[in-house]
Enzyme design. Structure first.
Site, PDB file in Angstrom:
ATOM      1  N   SER A 128      40.940  27.871  41.610  1.00  0.00           N
ATOM      2  CA  SER A 128      42.337  28.304  41.711  1.00  0.00           C
ATOM      3  C   SER A 128      43.275  27.107  41.781  1.00  0.00           C
ATOM      4  CB  SER A 128      42.509  29.157  42.961  1.00  0.00           C
ATOM      5  OG  SER A 128      43.895  29.327  43.215  1.00  0.00           O
TER       6      SER A 128
ATOM      7  N   TYR B 275      41.184  31.438  51.488  1.00  0.00           N
ATOM      8  CA  TYR B 275      40.796  31.588  50.081  1.00  0.00           C
ATOM      9  C   TYR B 275      40.867  30.245  49.342  1.00  0.00           C
ATOM     10  CZ  TYR B 275      41.354  32.951  45.144  1.00  0.00           C
ATOM     11  OH  TYR B 275      41.252  33.040  43.778  1.00  0.00           O
TER      12      TYR B 275
HETATM   13  N1  LIG Z   1      43.726  36.656  38.981  1.00  0.00           N
HETATM   14  C1  LIG Z   1      44.185  35.438  39.229  1.00  0.00           C
HETATM   15  O1  LIG Z   1      45.388  35.192  39.159  1.00  0.00           O
HETATM   16  C2  LIG Z   1      43.239  34.311  39.598  1.00  0.00           C
HETATM   17  C3  LIG Z   1      43.765  33.041  39.823  1.00  0.00           C
HETATM   18  C4  LIG Z   1      42.897  31.994  40.164  1.00  0.00           C
HETATM   19  C5  LIG Z   1      41.532  32.229  40.229  1.00  0.00           C
HETATM   20  N2  LIG Z   1      41.043  33.494  40.005  1.00  0.00           N
HETATM   21  C6  LIG Z   1      39.601  33.703  40.108  1.00  0.00           C
HETATM   22  O2  LIG Z   1      39.148  34.394  38.947  1.00  0.00           O
HETATM   23  C7  LIG Z   1      38.024  35.207  39.279  1.00  0.00           C
HETATM   24  C8  LIG Z   1      38.232  36.616  38.761  1.00  0.00           C
HETATM   25  O3  LIG Z   1      39.363  37.187  39.396  1.00  0.00           O
HETATM   26  P1  LIG Z   1      40.026  38.552  38.912  1.00  0.00           P
HETATM   27  O4  LIG Z   1      41.483  38.372  38.992  1.00  0.00           O
HETATM   28  O5  LIG Z   1      39.423  38.998  37.650  1.00  0.00           O
HETATM   29  O6  LIG Z   1      39.615  39.513  40.124  1.00  0.00           O
HETATM   30  P2  LIG Z   1      38.742  40.843  40.159  1.00  0.00           P
HETATM   31  O7  LIG Z   1      38.731  41.297  41.587  1.00  0.00           O
HETATM   32  O8  LIG Z   1      39.224  41.820  39.130  1.00  0.00           O
HETATM   33  O9  LIG Z   1      37.309  40.319  39.707  1.00  0.00           O
HETATM   34  C9  LIG Z   1      36.320  39.895  40.600  1.00  0.00           C
HETATM   35  C10 LIG Z   1      35.049  40.637  40.243  1.00  0.00           C
HETATM   36  O10 LIG Z   1      34.013  40.151  41.090  1.00  0.00           O
HETATM   37  C11 LIG Z   1      33.294  41.250  41.598  1.00  0.00           C
HETATM   38  N3  LIG Z   1      32.741  40.854  42.896  1.00  0.00           N
HETATM   39  C12 LIG Z   1      33.412  40.613  44.047  1.00  0.00           C
HETATM   40  N4  LIG Z   1      32.560  40.304  45.028  1.00  0.00           N
HETATM   41  C13 LIG Z   1      31.323  40.315  44.474  1.00  0.00           C
HETATM   42  C14 LIG Z   1      30.019  40.077  44.984  1.00  0.00           C
HETATM   43  N5  LIG Z   1      29.818  39.761  46.274  1.00  0.00           N
HETATM   44  N6  LIG Z   1      28.961  40.182  44.137  1.00  0.00           N
HETATM   45  C15 LIG Z   1      29.144  40.527  42.838  1.00  0.00           C
HETATM   46  N7  LIG Z   1      30.358  40.774  42.308  1.00  0.00           N
HETATM   47  C16 LIG Z   1      31.427  40.673  43.116  1.00  0.00           C
HETATM   48  C17 LIG Z   1      34.301  42.368  41.694  1.00  0.00           C
HETATM   49  O11 LIG Z   1      33.709  43.670  41.719  1.00  0.00           O
HETATM   50  C18 LIG Z   1      35.145  42.139  40.455  1.00  0.00           C
HETATM   51  O12 LIG Z   1      34.629  42.827  39.340  1.00  0.00           O
HETATM   52  C19 LIG Z   1      37.851  35.090  40.791  1.00  0.00           C
HETATM   53  O13 LIG Z   1      36.870  34.119  41.041  1.00  0.00           O
HETATM   54  C20 LIG Z   1      39.199  34.582  41.274  1.00  0.00           C
HETATM   55  O14 LIG Z   1      39.089  33.857  42.471  1.00  0.00           O
HETATM   56  C21 LIG Z   1      41.860  34.536  39.688  1.00  0.00           C
END
Ligand SMILES: NC(=O)c1ccc[n+]([C@@H]2O[C@H](COP(=O)([O-])OP(=O)(O)OC[C@H]3O[C@@H](n4cnc5c(N)ncnc54)[C@H](O)[C@@H]3O)[C@@H](O)[C@H]2O)c1
Length: 313
Positions: free
Chosen positions: A117, A142
């Protein structure tokens, strides 16, 4: 290439899986569906309903799939949840990631692309747009857990030759972001405006973020499979947009004149952030392509489709 995507049922993950399948990769998915949705996973991807904190089950998946590369997106990704449940946040984001890394080493995986992030690790920045060598001063649990994993990746590259790229995403938005969660202001505002409900803005709305379209992030994930080894790079636009500007732009697209509702600011949120994407251009050949106006139109289009299908409320 055989690619395993953790979190492949989620917002960024399911979009990534679609892209990889369309480009001829053999894709498998690990997700425990805590925030993801089974129906979002492409039918050509093999799905494993497994929690990344369950080391034994994860090992079995890696032994069966023997992925050449892993795109590791599974995480607890909500800043406010990390504040309320710091141990859970660390368990999933640190210990879960460590399981993914050690399983990858055991299965002979060559490369991990990790979703870090850029919005959560620098704290209140010294200058803008931030470069990757800016001091790390996370202001949330986080932010700490997301950055910690970069150290493990560095270590395992050193110890075992496992290559990695840590992509430090800006604020990602676009189709399939869940508007029912607490994170993802574009989806939340879009839903409220479509349902003719006032948007809640915390603070004066002048705080800025760097918004990057999910299609551009997916392209970065794919490019990092073959480039940017053992580096941390920003996936952002370098452009600051205030919450008030975002609200205004979305209200225009939705044809809404409903004023926003202003509420007290929330602790732990930075005032301004934007990420310099120059290193991503140099190392990955990546540049953001989708302008915000177009990305917002596409997102509202997606939310309207959901509404028409009775799946927005
Ligand atoms: N959305 C953003 O703006 C953003 C910004 C920076 C980083 N990220 C990172 O990108 C990644 C994806 O984020 P997203 O926005 O798609 O969120 P999201 O919540 O839609 O996706 C996360 C996925 O991980 C799965 N998950 C969570 N805990 C789990 C576990 N213990 N075991 C297996 N699966 C698990 C969830 O069911 C979900 O499908 C994350 O690592 C997040 O930290 C997202």
């Amino acid at each position: 290439m055989r690619v395993l995507v953790t979190g492949g049922a989620g917002f960024i993950g399911s979009n990534t899986v679609d892209y990889l399948v369309a480009h001829g990769h053999e894709v498998s998915v690990v997700d425990n569906l805590v925030t993801g949705f089974r129906e979002q996973v492409h039918p050509q991807a093999r799905f494993h309903e497994v929690d990344v904190t369950d080391a034994e089950s994860l090992e079995r998946v890696f032994a069966a799939e023997r992925p050449e590369a892993v795109i590791h997106l599974a995480a607890q990704m909500d800043v406010r949840v990390s504040t309320r449940r710091p141990a859970y946040d660390a368990q999933v984001n640190i210990l879960g990631s460590l399981n993914v890394i050690t399983c990858a080493v055991g299965a002979g995986t060559r490369k991990i692309v990790y979703a870090s992030s850029g919005g959560a690790i620098y704290g209140e920045p010294d200058y803008l747009p931030v470069r990757e060598d800016h001091p790390i001063r996370p202001l949330s649990q986080y932010g700490v857990t997301k950055h910690t994993v970069e150290h493990y990746l560095f270590l395992y590259a050193h110890l075992h030759g496992l290559r990695y790229t840590a992509l430090r995403y800006a604020n990602v938005y676009g189709p399939r972001q869940n508007p029912a969660g607490e994170a993802g202001v574009v989806a939340i505002f879009g839903r409220s405006l479509i349902l003719a409900q006032p948007c809640r803005i915390f603070g004066d709305g002048e705080q800025t973020r760097d918004y990057v379209y999910v299609g551009d992030v997916v392209a970065a994930n794919a490019m990092a499979l073959g480039a940017g080894d053992n580096e941390s790079v920003h996936i952002g636009t370098g452009i600051e947009t205030s919450v008030n500007e975002l609200h205004h732009a979305l209200a225009e697209i939705c044809g809404s004149r409903l004023p926003a509702r202003y509420e007290p600011e929330r602790p732990g949120e930075v005032q301004r952030i934007s990420l310099d994407p120059a290193l991503a251009a140099e190392r990955l050949g990546w540049r953001p392509k989708v302008p915000m106006s177009e990305g917002l139109e596409r997102t509202v289009g997606f939310l309207r489709e959901r509404q028409a299908a009775g799946r927005l409320a």
